[in-house]
Design an enzyme around this catalytic site. Sequence first.
Site, PDB file in Angstrom:
ATOM      1  N   GLY A   8     -75.345  45.347 171.442  1.00  0.00           N
ATOM      2  CA  GLY A   8     -76.598  44.711 171.035  1.00  0.00           C
ATOM      3  C   GLY A   8     -77.618  44.773 172.151  1.00  0.00           C
ATOM      4  O   GLY A   8     -78.450  43.885 172.305  1.00  0.00           O
ATOM      5  N   GLY A  11     -81.427  44.213 171.578  1.00  0.00           N
ATOM      6  CA  GLY A  11     -81.899  42.928 171.072  1.00  0.00           C
ATOM      7  C   GLY A  11     -82.458  42.056 172.175  1.00  0.00           C
ATOM      8  O   GLY A  11     -82.355  42.373 173.364  1.00  0.00           O
ATOM      9  N   GLY A  76     -71.400  35.916 172.370  1.00  0.00           N
ATOM     10  CA  GLY A  76     -72.483  34.943 172.276  1.00  0.00           C
ATOM     11  C   GLY A  76     -73.047  34.816 170.880  1.00  0.00           C
ATOM     12  O   GLY A  76     -73.839  33.928 170.611  1.00  0.00           O
ATOM     13  N   PRO A 103     -70.897  28.798 171.873  1.00  0.00           N
ATOM     14  CA  PRO A 103     -72.060  28.691 171.004  1.00  0.00           C
ATOM     15  C   PRO A 103     -73.361  28.600 171.792  1.00  0.00           C
ATOM     16  O   PRO A 103     -74.434  28.850 171.247  1.00  0.00           O
ATOM     17  CB  PRO A 103     -71.798  27.407 170.217  1.00  0.00           C
ATOM     18  CG  PRO A 103     -70.911  26.597 171.104  1.00  0.00           C
ATOM     19  CD  PRO A 103     -70.051  27.588 171.828  1.00  0.00           C
ATOM     20  N   PHE A 105     -74.739  29.270 176.039  1.00  0.00           N
ATOM     21  CA  PHE A 105     -74.402  29.600 177.427  1.00  0.00           C
ATOM     22  C   PHE A 105     -75.305  28.895 178.442  1.00  0.00           C
ATOM     23  O   PHE A 105     -75.162  29.122 179.641  1.00  0.00           O
ATOM     24  CB  PHE A 105     -74.489  31.112 177.642  1.00  0.00           C
ATOM     25  CG  PHE A 105     -73.300  31.861 177.118  1.00  0.00           C
ATOM     26  CD1 PHE A 105     -72.174  32.051 177.909  1.00  0.00           C
ATOM     27  CD2 PHE A 105     -73.278  32.363 175.828  1.00  0.00           C
ATOM     28  CE1 PHE A 105     -71.058  32.730 177.434  1.00  0.00           C
ATOM     29  CE2 PHE A 105     -72.180  33.047 175.340  1.00  0.00           C
ATOM     30  CZ  PHE A 105     -71.068  33.231 176.145  1.00  0.00           C
ATOM     31  N   HIS A 132     -84.552  26.249 166.365  1.00  0.00           N
ATOM     32  CA  HIS A 132     -84.420  27.601 166.896  1.00  0.00           C
ATOM     33  C   HIS A 132     -85.522  28.495 166.336  1.00  0.00           C
ATOM     34  O   HIS A 132     -86.265  28.104 165.427  1.00  0.00           O
ATOM     35  CB  HIS A 132     -83.051  28.192 166.546  1.00  0.00           C
ATOM     36  CG  HIS A 132     -81.924  27.639 167.365  1.00  0.00           C
ATOM     37  ND1 HIS A 132     -81.383  26.396 167.144  1.00  0.00           N
ATOM     38  CD2 HIS A 132     -81.238  28.168 168.415  1.00  0.00           C
ATOM     39  CE1 HIS A 132     -80.419  26.174 168.018  1.00  0.00           C
ATOM     40  NE2 HIS A 132     -80.305  27.233 168.800  1.00  0.00           N
ATOM     41  N   LYS A 136     -83.101  33.268 163.714  1.00  0.00           N
ATOM     42  CA  LYS A 136     -81.712  32.782 163.731  1.00  0.00           C
ATOM     43  C   LYS A 136     -81.276  32.542 162.286  1.00  0.00           C
ATOM     44  O   LYS A 136     -81.867  31.718 161.580  1.00  0.00           O
ATOM     45  CB  LYS A 136     -81.592  31.490 164.547  1.00  0.00           C
ATOM     46  CG  LYS A 136     -80.158  30.992 164.647  1.00  0.00           C
ATOM     47  CD  LYS A 136     -80.066  29.810 165.601  1.00  0.00           C
ATOM     48  CE  LYS A 136     -78.643  29.278 165.688  1.00  0.00           C
ATOM     49  NZ  LYS A 136     -77.682  30.297 166.170  1.00  0.00           N
ATOM     50  N   GLY A 142     -74.443  26.736 166.048  1.00  0.00           N
ATOM     51  CA  GLY A 142     -73.112  26.524 166.608  1.00  0.00           C
ATOM     52  C   GLY A 142     -73.095  25.395 167.626  1.00  0.00           C
ATOM     53  O   GLY A 142     -72.119  24.647 167.730  1.00  0.00           O
ATOM     54  N   THR A 143     -74.191  25.255 168.373  1.00  0.00           N
ATOM     55  CA  THR A 143     -74.276  24.184 169.368  1.00  0.00           C
ATOM     56  C   THR A 143     -74.239  22.814 168.703  1.00  0.00           C
ATOM     57  O   THR A 143     -73.534  21.910 169.151  1.00  0.00           O
ATOM     58  CB  THR A 143     -75.554  24.328 170.204  1.00  0.00           C
ATOM     59  OG1 THR A 143     -75.549  25.597 170.856  1.00  0.00           O
ATOM     60  CG2 THR A 143     -75.655  23.222 171.248  1.00  0.00           C
TER      61      THR A 143
END
Length: 246
Positions: A8, A11, A76, A103, A105, A132, A136, A142-143
């Site tokens: 990726g 991205g 990630g 979820p 970093f 977000h 997304k 996830g957080t």
Amino acid sequence: MIKVGVIGAAGQMGSEVCKAVEADEELELVARVKHGDPLDDLTKAGTQVAVEFTNHGSAKENALFCLANDMHVVIGTTGFSDSDLSEIEQVANDGNANAFFAPNFALGAVLMMKFAAQAARYFDTAEIIERHHQRKLDAPSGTSLMTARKMNDARGGEPWATMEGETESVKGSRGGDVGGIHIHSLRDPGSVAHQDVILGAPGETLTIRHDSLDRASFMPGVLLAVKKVDSMLGLTVGLEHILDLD
């Protein structure tokens, strides 16, 4: 030098990871895998650790490819189900490479989750608002899901207070319910990653907030995971496992 490949790489997160790896004296960027590129590019370059930042549609298969080819993988991409993670864990346990999934970093986000879990025992209600960028695709984040699970675990099964007779004139107004914690997801242009945990008790509220204003905020955690993944057996979930938070 640890040889790193990024899946990726074109991205927004992947390109940021490439820059961070190139700037780190302990790491060597040997492969940039973009959309449509064969994953064999990783093996041909001698990749030791692959970093996966694509989308949920391809992330699991990418991770399984890395593990099957004896490459550690740092993931990630979010949106994984428990069964997805179980499958990755099984392949890692049966092979010679490890997997690391987080979820979020950002170091501040990990601390936010820890503080929220510590506070959860002392309040009656809790709500999470996560915001977000509009690209997304998974909601809730996830957080926010991990935050809610950690808070519920910290209460040891004690239920949150509920509002009697509550109704929604517009379905979904109260957000999703994760073990009694309502999660509200916002998707806005210009946002990166933001979360508020709001806890309530008679006469007071406590708000714990974290904001990632730039994707550079995730890079220290990504690089730390790249350097530590070879020493963690099987699958490790959560950056807190490689930080000293005591």
